[in-house]
Each structure stands twice: as structure tokens, then as C-alpha cells.
Design an enzyme around this catalytic site. Structure first.
Site, PDB file in Angstrom:
ATOM      1  N   GLU A 181      54.514  30.543   7.984  1.00  0.00           N
ATOM      2  CA  GLU A 181      53.617  31.837   8.145  1.00  0.00           C
ATOM      3  C   GLU A 181      53.331  32.207   7.095  1.00  0.00           C
ATOM      4  O   GLU A 181      54.627  33.331   6.671  1.00  0.00           O
ATOM      5  CB  GLU A 181      53.598  32.442   9.592  1.00  0.00           C
ATOM      6  N   ASP A 183      57.428  32.210  22.551  1.00  0.00           N
ATOM      7  CA  ASP A 183      58.696  33.108  21.440  1.00  0.00           C
ATOM      8  C   ASP A 183      59.517  33.580  22.629  1.00  0.00           C
ATOM      9  O   ASP A 183      59.395  33.714  23.276  1.00  0.00           O
ATOM     10  CB  ASP A 183      58.051  33.730  20.710  1.00  0.00           C
ATOM     11  N   GLU A 231      61.948  33.117  15.360  1.00  0.00           N
ATOM     12  CA  GLU A 231      61.867  33.929  14.051  1.00  0.00           C
ATOM     13  C   GLU A 231      62.481  33.614  13.511  1.00  0.00           C
ATOM     14  O   GLU A 231      64.229  34.341  13.661  1.00  0.00           O
ATOM     15  CB  GLU A 231      61.071  35.267  14.289  1.00  0.00           C
ATOM     16  N   ASP A 240      54.643  35.920  20.814  1.00  0.00           N
ATOM     17  CA  ASP A 240      54.469  37.540  21.095  1.00  0.00           C
ATOM     18  C   ASP A 240      53.757  37.954  20.484  1.00  0.00           C
ATOM     19  O   ASP A 240      53.263  39.662  20.865  1.00  0.00           O
ATOM     20  CB  ASP A 240      56.301  37.514  20.326  1.00  0.00           C
TER      21      ASP A 240
END
Length: 290
Positions: free
Chosen positions: A205, A106, A138, A67
Site C-alpha cells: 500500500e 484484518d 500489517e 479494519d
């Protein structure tokens, strides 16, 4: 045999042709990690277009339709504004432009968080309309039931913990995560929960390096780092950052080219040729046939 798509590079047009199935598979990626170690690190880059996918495919094990396209393609300020339609359009293009890599798409903000059922409807549509192999979402422990729900219904999932850009408003920025003991413990718990729920890989991340090493050793699935640690089971970068398309990049990015400078120079040369009327030249125009 399976009908896939290849690109005719002479014309830049996609043509469906029968080819043997040669893609890597989700189980093959998961199997890279044995007894906590990965002999061959997983190579992953983002891709958003068919032509870029074609160029990256031979070098990558996984292509992520991230994304991040909201920022690098559409000029949006955050990934929060990315739509499902954007992800599907670009995901389908990347699948058409590749034949080897596992393509992961994503799930955009607001399309999976409400319930496992919402996530399934979104993910099923993404896989159906793009031809991709997996989705990425996420979030930490709170989304573990959603990951378990998807995996149980045949949808491969890549998790994403640590710095989660979709939560930038809650996090207050893009700084590295896990600097405090409490935050590090929370992220480690998130990683364990998502892996235990069945994610076949986990993106970590923007976390401090010792935490990334701890996560790598704590979960059975491959850990793919971005701003994490060389000890991770693989690495991913945003292709535009890696190629040097922007002046400012995060600290964890290594520029492997300065493509923006080369594009600028090429555009300047083109403009000069047009203004001097040296382009098109004789070899570049059509003359009547005798």
C-alpha cells in the site's frame, strides 16, 4: 456437500441451505502467480456487510473485511481504535453473504503484535467465529516469525507492507512511502521477509511505483496493490472509496461511481414525497379485504 449461507434477496434474510462448495481457495489464489507472472490479476475489494458481499462476490476473487471499517462504518479517526469484536461481527456477515470469494479478515491493532502465540489465539478465534479463510496483518520483517508460526499451524496469512495504517502514529501520516533509498530498501526487505515466512499474498500500500514493481518481481506470492502499481498481481480498494461515498479520497483511488450523490438525490426525493403526502400512494397501503 457443505452447509453455507445464501441471501434471499426478496426478504434480505439469510437462510442456511446445503450447497456444493464453490469458493475459491487460498492455494488457488497463490497459484495465480507462476514464475513471477500473473496471467489473471487478483480482484479484491473490501466488504463489511452481508448484502455488499453478495453484490461483490461474483466479481471478486477475494473480499477483505478491512479494519478500514472503523473509519467508513463507525466514523473513527484511525483504524487503531477498531476492536476484535467489530472485525468478527463484520467478518461473519461477509462470509454469510458470499459463496465464491476467499474472505480475508484484518487482525486489529494490538491483537497480534505481542507474540506469535497472541497472534495465533486471535487468528484462530477470527477464523472459528467468522468462517473466513484467512487473516491479514500489517508489518514487516519483525513480524515474519509470527507469520511463520501462524502458517505452520494452518492459518493462511496475507501480509501488508508499505503504508501500514495501524502504524500511522509512528509514520506521522498517510503519505506515500519509499521515496528515500533507505526507506525503499526497508520496505523491500519487509516484503521479502513476510513472503518468505509463508504469506500466500501480500498487500503493498501507498508506495512509489518503481518500488511496487520491484517488490512484485522479488517475491513469489501474488502482490496486491493499493496505491502501488498496475504491474502488481492484483488490486484492492476500499469499496466506499471506489463507489464515491466520500468527498475526499486518496490520490490512488479511482471512483467508479458517485453513489453519495445518488443517495442524496434519492433521500431528497423521499423527503419531498413524505412532506407532500404523495407517499405512500394507493398501491403502497393496505385496504380491508371485502
Amino acid at each position: 456437500m457443505s452447509t453455507t449461507y445464501t441471501l434471499d434477496t426478496a426478504t434480505s434474510r439469510a437462510h442456511p441451505v446445503p450447497e456444493p462448495v464453490r469458493r475459491l481457495t487460498v492455494p488457488a489464489i497463490a497459484a495465480r502467480k507462476v514464475a513471477g507472472q500473473t496471467a489473471e490479476p487478483v480482484v479484491m475489494l473490501t466488504a463489511y456487510t452481508a448484502r455488499m458481499a453478495q453484490l461483490l462476490d461474483r466479481h471478486c476473487d477475494m473480499l477483505l473485511v478491512g479494519d478500514s471499517l472503523g473509519q467508513v462504518i463507525y466514523g473513527l479517526d484511525t483504524t487503531v481504535r477498531v476492536t476484535l469484536e467489530m472485525m468478527i461481527a463484520h467478518g461473519a456477515a461477509v462470509v454469510r453473504g458470499s459463496y465464491r470469494a476467499v474472505v480475508v479478515v484484518d487482525l486489529p491493532f494490538g491483537t497480534y503484535e505481542a507474540s506469535p502465540e497472541q497472534a495465533f489465539a486471535t487468528a484462530a478465534r477470527v477464523l472459528r467465529e467468522t468462517g473466513a479463510a484467512a487473516v491479514k496483518l500489517e508489518g514487516g520483517e519483525v513480524l515474519a516469525p509470527t507469520v511463520r508460526f501462524l502458517v505452520a499451524r494452518g492459518i493462511p496469512v496475507v501480509g501488508h507492507v508499505g503504508l501500514t495504517p495501524q502504524a500511522v502514529n509512528a509514520l506521522g501520516g498517510y503519505g506515500a512511502r519509499g521515496r528515500s533509498e533507505a526507506e525503499a530498501a526497508k520496505i523491500l526487505g519487509d516484503a521479502r521477509a513476510i513472503a518468505a515466512a509463508g504469506a500466500f499474498a501480500l498487500v503493498v500500500e501507498g508506495v512509489v511505483e518503481p518500488l511496487a514493481r520491484e517488490i512484485q518481481g522479488a517475491v513469489a506470492c501474488p502482490v496486491i496493490g493499493i496505491g502501488a502499481s498496475a504491474a502488481c498481481d492484483g488490486q484492492v480498494l476500499v469499496i466506499d472509496d471506489m463507489l464515491g461515498m466520500f468527498e475526499r479520497v486518496p490520490r490512488f483511488v479511482r471512483r467508479f461511481d458517485s453513489l453519495a450523490e445518488r443517495i442524496d438525490a434519492a433521500a431528497a426525493a423521499y423527503a419531498a414525497a413524505v412532506r407532500s403526502r404523495s407517499f405512500p400512494a394507493e398501491a403502497e397501503i393496505y385496504r380491508p379485504k371485502p
